[in-house]
Design a protein around this motif. Structure first.
Motif, PDB file in Angstrom:
ATOM      1  N   PHE A   1       0.592  -1.113   0.365  1.00 29.90           N
ATOM      2  CA  PHE A   1       0.065  -0.087  -0.178  1.00 29.90           C
ATOM      3  C   PHE A   1       1.029   1.054  -0.276  1.00 29.90           C
ATOM      4  N   PHE A   2       2.328   1.295   0.722  1.00 30.43           N
ATOM      5  CA  PHE A   2       3.114   2.151   0.591  1.00 30.43           C
ATOM      6  C   PHE A   2       3.758   3.003  -0.295  1.00 30.43           C
TER       7      PHE A   2
ATOM      8  N   LEU B   1      -0.669  22.531  -4.552  1.00 29.36           N
ATOM      9  CA  LEU B   1      -1.608  22.497  -3.309  1.00 29.36           C
ATOM     10  C   LEU B   1      -2.434  21.221  -3.185  1.00 29.36           C
ATOM     11  N   GLY B   2      -3.055  20.980  -4.994  1.00 29.85           N
ATOM     12  CA  GLY B   2      -3.879  19.419  -4.437  1.00 29.85           C
ATOM     13  C   GLY B   2      -3.298  18.316  -4.453  1.00 29.85           C
ATOM     14  N   GLU B   3      -1.460  18.250  -5.074  1.00 28.47           N
ATOM     15  CA  GLU B   3      -0.545  17.500  -5.122  1.00 28.47           C
ATOM     16  C   GLU B   3      -0.257  16.695  -3.813  1.00 28.47           C
ATOM     17  N   TYR B   4       0.343  18.171  -2.849  1.00 28.22           N
ATOM     18  CA  TYR B   4       0.217  17.809  -1.509  1.00 28.22           C
ATOM     19  C   TYR B   4      -0.538  17.022  -0.897  1.00 28.22           C
ATOM     20  N   ALA B   5      -1.769  18.073  -1.053  1.00 27.42           N
ATOM     21  CA  ALA B   5      -3.631  17.551  -0.403  1.00 27.42           C
ATOM     22  C   ALA B   5      -3.393  15.974  -0.326  1.00 27.42           C
ATOM     23  N   ASN B   6      -3.094  15.288  -1.442  1.00 32.28           N
ATOM     24  CA  ASN B   6      -3.394  14.129  -2.054  1.00 32.28           C
ATOM     25  C   ASN B   6      -2.570  12.845  -0.959  1.00 32.28           C
ATOM     26  N   ILE B   7      -1.304  13.185  -1.605  1.00 33.10           N
ATOM     27  CA  ILE B   7      -0.157  12.670  -0.526  1.00 33.10           C
ATOM     28  C   ILE B   7      -0.310  12.550   1.260  1.00 33.10           C
ATOM     29  N   LEU B   8      -0.532  14.252   1.778  1.00 31.31           N
ATOM     30  CA  LEU B   8      -1.414  13.972   2.865  1.00 31.31           C
ATOM     31  C   LEU B   8      -2.499  13.026   3.337  1.00 31.31           C
ATOM     32  N   LEU B   9      -3.472  13.339   2.374  1.00 32.68           N
ATOM     33  CA  LEU B   9      -4.712  11.873   2.021  1.00 32.68           C
ATOM     34  C   LEU B   9      -4.357  10.888   2.487  1.00 32.68           C
TER      35      LEU B   9
ATOM     36  N   SER C   1      -3.244   5.349   7.341  1.00 30.92           N
ATOM     37  CA  SER C   1      -3.201   4.994   9.077  1.00 30.92           C
ATOM     38  C   SER C   1      -4.351   4.670   9.450  1.00 30.92           C
ATOM     39  N   ILE C   2      -5.798   5.025   9.144  1.00 29.53           N
ATOM     40  CA  ILE C   2      -6.699   4.816   9.022  1.00 29.53           C
ATOM     41  C   ILE C   2      -7.083   3.389   8.794  1.00 29.53           C
ATOM     42  N   LEU C   3      -6.715   2.831   7.798  1.00 23.60           N
ATOM     43  CA  LEU C   3      -6.629   1.180   7.368  1.00 23.60           C
ATOM     44  C   LEU C   3      -5.882   0.656   8.143  1.00 23.60           C
ATOM     45  N   PHE C   4      -4.358   0.860   8.048  1.00 23.86           N
ATOM     46  CA  PHE C   4      -3.054  -0.214   8.702  1.00 23.86           C
ATOM     47  C   PHE C   4      -3.018   0.517   9.883  1.00 23.86           C
ATOM     48  N   LEU C   5      -3.038   1.281  10.837  1.00 28.51           N
ATOM     49  CA  LEU C   5      -2.087   1.786  11.494  1.00 28.51           C
ATOM     50  C   LEU C   5      -3.071   2.565  12.782  1.00 28.51           C
ATOM     51  N   GLY C   6      -4.748   1.884  12.502  1.00 26.11           N
ATOM     52  CA  GLY C   6      -5.747   2.313  14.337  1.00 26.11           C
ATOM     53  C   GLY C   6      -6.239   4.241  13.985  1.00 26.11           C
ATOM     54  N   GLY C   7      -6.270   4.585  12.836  1.00 26.51           N
ATOM     55  CA  GLY C   7      -6.718   5.623  12.740  1.00 26.51           C
ATOM     56  C   GLY C   7      -6.399   6.758  14.333  1.00 26.51           C
TER      57      GLY C   7
ATOM     58  N   TRP D   1      -4.028  11.884  17.790  1.00 32.14           N
ATOM     59  CA  TRP D   1      -3.426  10.464  17.567  1.00 32.14           C
ATOM     60  C   TRP D   1      -2.878  10.252  15.642  1.00 32.14           C
ATOM     61  N   LEU D   2      -3.970  10.531  15.575  1.00 28.53           N
ATOM     62  CA  LEU D   2      -4.449   9.970  13.854  1.00 28.53           C
ATOM     63  C   LEU D   2      -2.915  11.497  13.422  1.00 28.53           C
ATOM     64  N   ILE D   3      -3.318  12.040  13.568  1.00 31.05           N
ATOM     65  CA  ILE D   3      -2.172  13.542  12.880  1.00 31.05           C
ATOM     66  C   ILE D   3      -0.650  13.293  12.956  1.00 31.05           C
ATOM     67  N   PHE D   4      -0.400  12.464  14.156  1.00 29.29           N
ATOM     68  CA  PHE D   4       1.355  12.194  14.735  1.00 29.29           C
ATOM     69  C   PHE D   4       1.420  10.780  13.935  1.00 29.29           C
ATOM     70  N   LYS D   5       0.482   9.740  13.427  1.00 26.14           N
ATOM     71  CA  LYS D   5      -0.226   9.172  12.465  1.00 26.14           C
ATOM     72  C   LYS D   5       0.680   9.599  11.058  1.00 26.14           C
ATOM     73  N   ILE D   6       0.090  10.559  10.666  1.00 24.87           N
ATOM     74  CA  ILE D   6      -0.430  11.019   9.240  1.00 24.87           C
ATOM     75  C   ILE D   6       1.107  11.736   9.003  1.00 24.87           C
ATOM     76  N   LEU D   7       2.075  11.864   9.823  1.00 24.93           N
ATOM     77  CA  LEU D   7       3.164  12.281  10.071  1.00 24.93           C
ATOM     78  C   LEU D   7       4.038  11.465  10.071  1.00 24.93           C
ATOM     79  N   PHE D   8       4.653  10.858  10.723  1.00 26.82           N
ATOM     80  CA  PHE D   8       4.489   9.332  10.769  1.00 26.82           C
ATOM     81  C   PHE D   8       4.674   9.148   8.803  1.00 26.82           C
ATOM     82  N   LEU D   9       3.833   9.245   8.430  1.00 25.70           N
ATOM     83  CA  LEU D   9       3.818   7.995   6.898  1.00 25.70           C
ATOM     84  C   LEU D   9       4.409   9.471   6.076  1.00 25.70           C
TER      85      LEU D   9
END
Lengths: 210, 333
Positions: free
Chosen positions: B196-197, B236-244, B250-256, B274-282
């Motif tokens: 997935f990554f 901006l759209g590209e980076y918003a997509n990356i964040l998405l 993080s929702i599918l695999f890291l427990g949201g 927590w969700l923000i932490f996981k998004i930042l980690f990815l």
């Protein structure tokens, strides 16, 4: 309910408008974009009647994959833009009679089909079940598709597979003189296969082509 | 009538409450990306504007805002202007279904994951439209590459999502997170997380799969003819997509929003953090990959997508389904 009907009329108007524009617009790429707009509004209509699974699948399959291929084909073919005004060539065109004939036939076929439309007697009883039931329509579609209609489902899958293989076989050409990378032969290359030590005599050199 | 107006005001308020932070985060994340990239390569990165260079993105945005928008004479004007708008809009509307905590989600719809998948598959249109409407060779080649790449990797992402759905039994994102209360799906489905990554990297046109804008071959791909604010919107759209994509991962695999362990110091931290932490980690993983890995060749990219990832993820669907069936763990039984 007012907002609901307002949205319904907006979506249906856009759907019909873009469907007409698909056939009318002079630029073929614009036609494909109108087709995409049509798909999107129709999936919105699906969502409005509560069939959210169908709406999303419509978006993913038609807009996300099929229309992309359409767009590619149209862009690559680079069809010359039609410069003539619409309707201006009606008198001179020789395809008009054929077109009229086909549309008349389709029109009467539609009349026959819609005129002879009958709901199955047990539809009414089924309708009261699904829309407001506890289970989501993803579950109910799955329940029907994988139990009652499993054979038809598998059969359509087989037909698609055959069509896919057929398309690949028809368009596949083996070209000669193509350099392909083979990971296996790259990895399995040994030093003995590729490097050779030679004693080179002075002023004689070595024959590298041998 | 006032009821409708009330609902509209409330929803608008909720949407703004989400979108303003997301847009700010996108600007900050561009800075973070460049910083991480620089640190890996032993450079400093942007560090002049503001503390640690934090306002660099702001300065960039101002610069883009004041630049002239140039539309090529032979471009198809409507589609040319529409393309960045489509990219940006699609990148932002997808956030509607992302659950930041059990109760904070704008649209808690039944088919949330399908919605996300549909929106991300629509993302290809912004690129095709931009490439075609520019009426120039490099943008067109870039957009064709990009479209083929995104369509191919979507297939494997879809099948990976099926893997997760088999374990959850629902298409709702909140349900998907709640199903991971005891065990994050990254543990049983680790190979799927890796695929997935990598697919997410390809889906968002990130290095090492940034062939659509491979500057050595295609100038800047589909963005070549864009300037000023329109270029910035693509960006901006590209980076918003990356964040998405990071949020989806993080929702599918890291427990949201779930904390790793439900004990005192961890469950004291609010859910959305927590969700923000996981998004930042990815995201930091994303930027590390950008700094470390060289660009792929196009045929290698296609081979990876169709001949390795697709069979692997299909095979894993069979394994997951058989395991769940054999041990009678299928949800809904």
């Amino acid at each position: 309910m007012i907002a609901h009907s307002i949205f319904f009329y907006i979506f249906s108007f856009v759907a019909i408008f873009s469907a007409i524009m698909v056939t009318v617009s002079k630029n073929t790429v614009h036609s494909v974009f109108f087709l995409i707009l049509d798909f999107i509004t129709i999936s919105c209509l699906f969502i409005m009647i509560g069939a959210e699974f169908l709406g999303m699948i419509m978006l993913i399959v038609y807009v996300g994959a099929v229309a992309v291929l359409f767009l590619f084909v149209v862009m690559m073919l680079n069809v010359a833009q039609q410069k003539k005004q619409w309707f201006s060539s009606i008198g001179s065109s020789k395809h008009i009679p054929l077109g009229v004939l086909i549309s008349v036939i389709i029109f009467f076929e539609l009349i026959v089909v819609i005129g002879g439309w009958k709901f199955k007697p047990d539809v009414a009883s089924l309708m009261s079940l699904s829309p407001n039931a506890e289970i989501s329509n993803t579950h109910s579609i799955g329940n029907i598709l994988y139990t009652d209609y499993i054979h038809l489902f598998q059969l359509s899958g087989m037909i698609l597979l055959v069509a896919m293989i057929g398309a690949i076989v028809l368009t596949f050409r083996k070209r000669s003189g193509l350099k392909r990378q083979s990971y296996f032969s790259q990895i399995s290359r040994e030093r003995e296969d590729s490097v050779e030590l030679m004693d080179v005599n002075s002023k004689q050199g070595v024959d590298i082509d041998a | 009538m006032f009821d409708y107006l009330n609902i509209i005001f409330l929803e608008t308020y909720k949407i703004l409450f989400l979108l303003v932070p997301v847009l700010t985060a996108v600007a900050m994340i561009v800075w973070l990306d460049r910083r991480v990239w620089a640190f890996v390569q032993k450079r400093r990165g942007p560090n002049v504007v503001g503390p640690f260079g934090l306002f660099q993105s702001l300065a960039d945005a101002l610069k883009y805002l004041f630049k002239e928008i140039i539309i090529p004479a032979s471009a198809n004007k409507i589609i040319f202007i529409l393309a960045p708008i489509v990219t940006m809009t699609l990148a932002l509307i997808a956030w509607a279904v992302i659950p930041f905590s059990e109760n904070f989600v704008i649209a808690d719809i039944n088919v949330g994951i399908l919605y996300l998948f549909a929106v991300s598959s629509l993302g290809v249109y912004g690129i095709i439209m931009g490439g075609w409407a520019s009426n120039s060779k490099y943008p067109f080649l870039g957009s064709i590459r990009s479209a083929a790449q995104m369509v191919s990797y979507e297939v494997s992402i879809g099948i990976i999502i099926i893997n997760v759905l088999l374990c959850v039994g629902s298409l709702n994102l909140t349900d998907i997170v709640l199903a991971q209360k005891n065990l994050w799906f990254i543990i049983p489905l680790f190979p799927m997380f890796v695929i997935f990554f990598i697919s997410a990297l390809a889906e968002t046109n990130r290095p090492p799969f940034d062939l659509p804008e491979a500057e050595a071959e295609l100038v800047a791909g589909y963005q070549t003819e864009y300037s000023g604010m329109m270029y910035a919107m693509f960006w901006l759209g590209e980076y918003a997509n990356i964040l998405l994509m990071c949020a989806l991962g993080s929702i599918l695999f890291l427990g949201g929003w779930l904390a790793p362990i439900e004990v005192f110091p961890f469950n004291f931290i609010p859910d959305f953090v927590w969700l923000i932490f996981k998004i930042l980690f990815l995201f930091i993983l994303f930027s590390l990959v950008k700094a470390i890995v060289p660009r792929y060749r196009y045929d290698q990219l296609m081979k990876l997508g169709w001949k390795i990832f697709l069979p692997m993820s299909l095979f894993w669907v069979v394994i997951t389904a058989s395991y769940l069936f054999y041990f009678n763990l299928l949800p809904g039984n």
